[in-house]
Write an enzyme that holds these catalytic residues in place. Structure first.
Site, PDB file in Angstrom:
ATOM      1  CG  HIS A 160      11.621   6.971  46.460  1.00 49.82           C
ATOM      2  ND1 HIS A 160      11.252   7.624  47.609  1.00 49.82           N
ATOM      3  CD2 HIS A 160      10.523   6.257  46.049  1.00 49.82           C
ATOM      4  CE1 HIS A 160       9.987   7.329  47.900  1.00 49.82           C
ATOM      5  NE2 HIS A 160       9.530   6.494  46.988  1.00 49.82           N
ATOM      6  CG  HIS A 209      13.618  13.942  45.448  1.00 51.42           C
ATOM      7  ND1 HIS A 209      14.276  14.403  46.568  1.00 51.42           N
ATOM      8  CD2 HIS A 209      13.014  12.785  45.812  1.00 51.42           C
ATOM      9  CE1 HIS A 209      14.084  13.557  47.572  1.00 51.42           C
ATOM     10  NE2 HIS A 209      13.312  12.575  47.139  1.00 51.42           N
TER      11      HIS A 209
END
Length: 244
Positions: A160, A209
């Site tokens: 992302h 993440h």
């Protein structure tokens, strides 16, 4: 005007072209240096991740976004958590695809084929590089907290973060190259930077993440966008042969 003996005769029509080429070459060297710096930063960070040197940093930052009494509960009300899911979607495959398609169509409608091609090439190649990097490092996702968003691939680098940096920064660069006003140029870059930073922070906030994943994605995505800029400068600066 008669040229003196031994003096090179330069077609006056070629002087603006030569000046433009010199400016492009100087700018290209600066951008190339910045891109190399981004790639170097990514590789160095990748080494640190592989050796476990970022473990303490990642843990401390990730937990800073969590309620100490319940690590599975992100800070803030549920409405804010839902808003972070909306933000993180700006770096997802669906939204980035829509942004790319709309931007490409807009460039084509304005007969900017080179700009459209540069954007498509940057986004597609960034996706490929992201997949390769994830497979190479094969880092597990964070396991300290519950994931606030669905995940299906390795952790480093953050896809992302990388793809949003490549897409939005490249788009800002392309728009800036067409806009004559400095205010519009600045606005394009500011908006792109805000989106990229927000997407990266949302990935850590949602616990999907590690912070170093996001930093690595930013570095690689920014470098990829700079390389796209070099392509635009090189292909867009080809001089048109003077008419006979």
């Amino acid at each position: 005007m008669i040229a003196k003996p031994g003096e090179d005769r330069v077609d006056p029509r070629r002087r603006p072209i030569q000046t433009l080429l010199k400016r492009v070459e100087s700018r290209t060297l600066v951008i190339l240096g910045a891109a190399a710096g981004g790639l170097w930063a990514f590789l160095e960070l990748g080494d640190d991740v592989g050796e476990g040197d970022t473990r303490a940093f990642d843990r401390n930052v990730l937990l800073a976004f969590r309620d100490p009494a319940d690590l599975n509960d992100p800070l803030g009300p549920r409405t804010f958590e839902e808003a972070m899911r909306d933000v993180t979607a700006l770096g997802g495959f669906t939204v980035l695809t829509l942004v790319t398609v709309v931007a490409v169509l807009a460039f084509l409608f304005h007969r900017k084929r080179l700009h459209a091609a540069v954007l498509v090439g940057a986004v597609l190649s960034a996706q490929l590089v992201s997949d390769i990097a994830k497979s190479f490092y094969d880092r597990p996702r964070p396991d300290l907290v519950a994931h606030g968003s669905y995940v299906y691939s390795a952790s480093f680098p953050s896809g992302h973060s990388m793809l949003s940096a490549t897409t939005y920064l490249t788009l800002a660069m392309l728009i800036s190259s067409l806009e004559p006003t400095r205010a519009t140029k600045v606005l394009a870059y500011v908006l792109a930077a805000l989106i990229v930073v927000s997407v990266g922070l949302s990935r850590v906030y949602l616990g999907v993440h590690w912070p170093s994943d996001v930093i690595g994605g930013w570095a690689l995505g920014a470098a990829w966008s700079l390389l796209a800029w070099i392509v635009l400068l090189k292909l867009g600066s080809r001089p048109t042969p003077p008419r006979a």
